[in-house]
Design a protein around this motif. Structure first.
Motif, PDB file in Angstrom:
ATOM      1  N   ARG A 317       3.346  -3.144  -1.811  1.00 12.05           N
ATOM      2  CA  ARG A 317       2.986  -2.033  -1.291  1.00 12.05           C
ATOM      3  C   ARG A 317       3.660  -1.804  -0.068  1.00 12.05           C
ATOM      4  O   ARG A 317       4.257  -0.769   0.432  1.00 12.05           O
ATOM      5  CB  ARG A 317       1.569  -1.806  -1.057  1.00 12.05           C
ATOM      6  CG  ARG A 317       0.689  -1.304  -2.182  1.00 12.05           C
ATOM      7  CD  ARG A 317      -0.798  -1.337  -1.861  1.00 12.05           C
ATOM      8  NE  ARG A 317      -1.503  -0.736  -3.181  1.00 12.05           N
ATOM      9  CZ  ARG A 317      -1.993   0.613  -2.916  1.00 12.05           C
ATOM     10  NH1 ARG A 317      -1.648   1.168  -2.159  1.00 12.05           N
ATOM     11  NH2 ARG A 317      -2.604   0.924  -4.355  1.00 12.05           N
ATOM     12  N   PRO A 414       2.823   4.478  -4.377  1.00  9.05           N
ATOM     13  CA  PRO A 414       3.624   3.356  -4.777  1.00  9.05           C
ATOM     14  C   PRO A 414       4.125   3.328  -6.403  1.00  9.05           C
ATOM     15  O   PRO A 414       4.828   2.546  -6.991  1.00  9.05           O
ATOM     16  CB  PRO A 414       2.876   2.109  -4.537  1.00  9.05           C
ATOM     17  CG  PRO A 414       1.685   2.627  -3.925  1.00  9.05           C
ATOM     18  CD  PRO A 414       1.624   3.952  -4.074  1.00  9.05           C
ATOM     19  N   GLN A 454      -7.821  10.882 -13.890  1.00  5.28           N
ATOM     20  CA  GLN A 454      -6.501  10.177 -14.288  1.00  5.28           C
ATOM     21  C   GLN A 454      -6.594   9.623 -15.463  1.00  5.28           C
ATOM     22  O   GLN A 454      -7.608   8.892 -15.770  1.00  5.28           O
ATOM     23  CB  GLN A 454      -6.142   9.013 -13.059  1.00  5.28           C
ATOM     24  CG  GLN A 454      -5.462   9.804 -11.950  1.00  5.28           C
ATOM     25  CD  GLN A 454      -5.377   8.790 -10.649  1.00  5.28           C
ATOM     26  OE1 GLN A 454      -6.416   8.390 -10.388  1.00  5.28           O
ATOM     27  NE2 GLN A 454      -4.370   8.458 -10.272  1.00  5.28           N
ATOM     28  N   THR A 529     -11.443  -0.651  -8.497  1.00  6.51           N
ATOM     29  CA  THR A 529     -10.854   0.710  -8.225  1.00  6.51           C
ATOM     30  C   THR A 529     -10.054   1.283  -9.451  1.00  6.51           C
ATOM     31  O   THR A 529     -10.220   0.750 -10.400  1.00  6.51           O
ATOM     32  CB  THR A 529      -9.612   0.165  -7.267  1.00  6.51           C
ATOM     33  OG1 THR A 529      -8.950  -0.856  -7.931  1.00  6.51           O
ATOM     34  CG2 THR A 529     -10.204  -0.293  -5.903  1.00  6.51           C
ATOM     35  N   ILE A 530      -9.345   2.307  -9.029  1.00  6.20           N
ATOM     36  CA  ILE A 530      -8.628   3.279 -10.016  1.00  6.20           C
ATOM     37  C   ILE A 530      -7.438   2.478 -10.680  1.00  6.20           C
ATOM     38  O   ILE A 530      -7.397   2.169 -11.768  1.00  6.20           O
ATOM     39  CB  ILE A 530      -8.671   4.809  -9.771  1.00  6.20           C
ATOM     40  CG1 ILE A 530      -9.912   5.554  -9.396  1.00  6.20           C
ATOM     41  CG2 ILE A 530      -7.911   5.440 -10.996  1.00  6.20           C
ATOM     42  CD1 ILE A 530      -9.767   6.872  -9.019  1.00  6.20           C
TER      43      ILE A 530
HETATM   44  P1  XMP Z   1      -7.884   3.272  -5.891  1.00  2.00           P
HETATM   45  O1  XMP Z   1      -6.966   2.501  -6.547  1.00  2.00           O
HETATM   46  O2  XMP Z   1      -8.113   3.038  -4.581  1.00  2.00           O
HETATM   47  O3  XMP Z   1      -7.445   4.985  -6.095  1.00  2.00           O
HETATM   48  O4  XMP Z   1      -9.240   3.745  -6.539  1.00  2.00           O
HETATM   49  C1  XMP Z   1      -7.804   6.167  -5.532  1.00  2.00           C
HETATM   50  C2  XMP Z   1      -7.011   7.059  -5.638  1.00  2.00           C
HETATM   51  O5  XMP Z   1      -5.881   6.812  -4.677  1.00  2.00           O
HETATM   52  C3  XMP Z   1      -4.898   6.919  -5.562  1.00  2.00           C
HETATM   53  N1  XMP Z   1      -3.954   6.148  -4.852  1.00  2.00           N
HETATM   54  C4  XMP Z   1      -2.799   6.109  -3.820  1.00  2.00           C
HETATM   55  N2  XMP Z   1      -2.160   7.340  -3.616  1.00  2.00           N
HETATM   56  N3  XMP Z   1      -0.801   6.152  -2.132  1.00  2.00           N
HETATM   57  C5  XMP Z   1      -1.450   7.256  -2.731  1.00  2.00           C
HETATM   58  O6  XMP Z   1      -0.694   8.260  -2.620  1.00  2.00           O
HETATM   59  C6  XMP Z   1      -1.405   4.807  -2.557  1.00  2.00           C
HETATM   60  O7  XMP Z   1      -1.157   3.969  -2.168  1.00  2.00           O
HETATM   61  C7  XMP Z   1      -2.325   4.949  -3.327  1.00  2.00           C
HETATM   62  N4  XMP Z   1      -3.236   4.107  -4.174  1.00  2.00           N
HETATM   63  C8  XMP Z   1      -4.206   4.496  -4.781  1.00  2.00           C
HETATM   64  C9  XMP Z   1      -4.923   6.620  -6.900  1.00  2.00           C
HETATM   65  O8  XMP Z   1      -4.159   6.732  -7.758  1.00  2.00           O
HETATM   66  C10 XMP Z   1      -6.422   7.181  -7.039  1.00  2.00           C
HETATM   67  O9  XMP Z   1      -6.309   8.540  -7.346  1.00  2.00           O
END
Ligand code: XMP
Length: 533
Positions: A317, A414, A454, A529-530
């Motif tokens: 990242r 990313p 998603q 996490t997603i």
């Molecule tokens: P997680 O994986 O944290 O993701 O449950 C929650 C939401 O955020 C998106 N996501 C990101 N979006 N930069 C972004 O613009 C990032 O680094 C990033 N990491 C996670 C993910 O797709 C989900 O919708």
């Protein structure tokens, strides 16, 4: 959003320029439902803005709101240090609606009495309508309304001039008002779905009590936004906009293009971590809907070289964020006379940074062009900073952007790097791209794409043995992920139909070389996490 970013000139952070439409001012005392109040009001075509409870009185006067809503909040209004407002708020000649904490605070400030209740009231309750007037206009007196309560305090003595207009089992003063001064209070939450007739109560406040005229529409927003962009950048200013292919940056570019035409230059960075056909789709969208300039930067080599051999999620990242800013800065410097940078900041980000609760803990800074505005001395243009996500989609539709673009599922900054576990090689990314395209195609064919937050594939660096025809295979694994969510903060895995899972699995294994096993991820968020990284 970093706190050091420059707000658009002519505005102070959190205070928008006065627009032509009426505004309902919501003062935030920290309730989890404050954003919902704003949304419910906007759904009735009345513009509303959230400000911290301690916004100075002269700012409120300058905003000339049509009405003021005092939100709920987690504290007790009689506790030392509890948030409060100047009682002069009630003397402005502007109608006030107090909700939960806002109702208790109003009672206390105007001479009533609030105490800890013997019994807390959380969850569903019933309020008996005392009189079919004010907030309850159109509802028969004596009718029981289902409402949502969430409070541990209650009003035990009304202030002078007020009378009871509704009572519940535990709250004799579940609703009270001083109609002559335009002050209306409810102990319950009209903004939540569990108060089914809440929208009618809010409509009574907006149209009956505040005299609003439903003048907030996307068409009026377009006119306002265009005028503001032109005023900010002047006759010769040039704006640079980083396009990600997502909804926010595309809609931001569209409205800016409408305002200043070819003085907008868009930059799209192909980092080698995009989905199948994504670069071509962005270019085609641009070609069909903008006449401005798009610079597509092929930086795949640069990103993949920097990522070579890196498997640690956080390192990946950081590298991607760093490279993105470096590439973007190099390109933006080549644009003569660029003094402004467009950013698709949305209203929830603005509220997070100005609200009572303080800055949000979760900031995905690398996705924005963090640090760039200061380094390059660019002023920010944020045409969407008053809008919620669904309003951005309406705006996009108003500007003629196609539905498939406006309803795209979110895609992380990313890119595929957080879905291609282990090392990022072109070969592995190609395998993931091909499998992910099948997942999307099948989800769309099943009519589920827009209902799901998603859905995507994740390539795992886990090899297992299989057999295809007479041959033994030893290949990697694809995990399919599909989640329902409202905002990405929490999520539930989707119980996809077995026949759909079967089709995806068969197609992926038959059509994609490099994958011989498909699994389905049944983890919700939390605890997962997603994304997988
Ligand atoms: P997680 O994986 O944290 O993701 O449950 C929650 C939401 O955020 C998106 N996501 C990101 N979006 N930069 C972004 O613009 C990032 O680094 C990033 N990491 C996670 C993910 O797709 C989900 O919708």
């Amino acid at each position: 959003m970093g706190s050091s970013l420059k707000p658009p000139s002519g505005t102070q952070k959190g205070y928008s320029l006065k627009m032509r439409h009426q505004t309902i001012l919501i003062l935030d005392f920290g309730s989890q439902y404050t954003q919902l109040i704003a949304r419910r009001i906007r759904e009735q075509a009345v513009y509303s803005e959230i400000h911290p409870f301690n916004v100075p009185l002269d700012k409120i006067r300058a905003m000339a709101p049509a009405g003021i809503v005092l939100s709920g909040g987690p504290m007790s209004c009689y506790e030392p240090g509890a948030p409060t407002v100047s009682p002069e708020i009630y003397e402005l000649g502007v109608p006030v609606l107090g909700i939960c904490y806002g109702a208790q605070l109003t009672a206390r400030l105007l001479g009533g009495k609030v105490e800890k209740a013997d019994k807390h009231e959380y969850g569903r309750a019933h309020v008996t309508v005392g009189e079919a007037a004010g907030l309850f206009r159109g509802l028969p007196a004596g009718e029981e309304l289902a409402v949502w309560m969430s409070h541990g305090d209650r009003v035990v003595a009304l202030p002078p001039g007020f009378h009871n207009v509704g009572e519940s089992h535990n709250s004799p003063a579940a609703a009270f008002a001083d109609p002559a001064r335009g002050i209306h209070c409810v102990q319950f939450h009209p903004e939540v779905a569990h108060t089914p007739r809440g929208a009618e109560l809010l409509a009574n406040f907006l149209f009956g009590i505040c005299g609003c005229t439903a003048d907030w529409s996307m068409a009026s927003f377009v006119d306002d936004a265009v005028a503001r962009i032109r005023a900010q950048v002047g006759d010769s200013g040039r704006i640079v906009c980083g396009l990600s292919g997502g909804v926010d940056s595309s809609v931001a570019a569209a409205i800016i293009h409408k305002a200043i035409g070819d003085r907008l230059t868009c930059i799209f960075v192909d980092n080698g971590l995009l989905r199948l056909g994504e670069r071509e789709q962005v270019a085609a969208l641009f070609r069909d809907h903008f006449q401005g300039e798009l610079r597509v930067i092929d930086a795949a080599d640069r990103f993949l070289t920097a990522l070579a051999g890196v498997t640690d999620p956080e390192k990946k990242r950081k590298i991607i964020g760093y490279e993105f800013i470096a590439v973007f800065e190099e390109e933006a410097k080549k644009i003569d006379g660029a003094r402004f940078l467009a950013q698709g900041t949305l209203y929830p980000d603005v509220i997070e940074s100005v609200s009572f609760k303080g800055p949000s803990a979760v900031i995905k800074s690398h996705h924005n062009v963090g640090g760039l505005p200061e380094r390059m001395n660019l002023a920010l243009v944020e045409p969407l900073r008053e809008l919620f996500k669904d309003e951005v989609r309406l705006l996009g539709a108003e500007l003629g952007l196609p539905r498939h673009m406006l309803w795209r599922q979110p895609f992380p900054g990313p890119g595929l790097a957080v879905r291609c576990l282990g090392e990022q090689t072109r070969a592995r990314l190609d395998v993931l791209r091909a499998a992910d395209a099948i997942v999307e195609e099948e989800i769309r064919a099943a009519g589920l794409y827009e209902a799901i937050w998603q859905s995507f594939g994740v390539l795992l660096p886990v090899k297992s043995v299989g057999v295809m025809g007479d041959a033994r295979t030893y290949e990697e694994t694809l995990a399919i992920r599909a989640v329902y969510s409202k905002d990405g903060m929490t999520a539930d895995w989707v119980p996809l139909p077995y026949d759909l899972l079967a089709r995806m699995s068969t197609r992926i294994i038959n059509e994609v070389r490099g994958i011989n096993r498909v699994v389905y991820d049944i983890t919700s968020k939390p605890p997962g996490t997603i994304e997988w990284e």
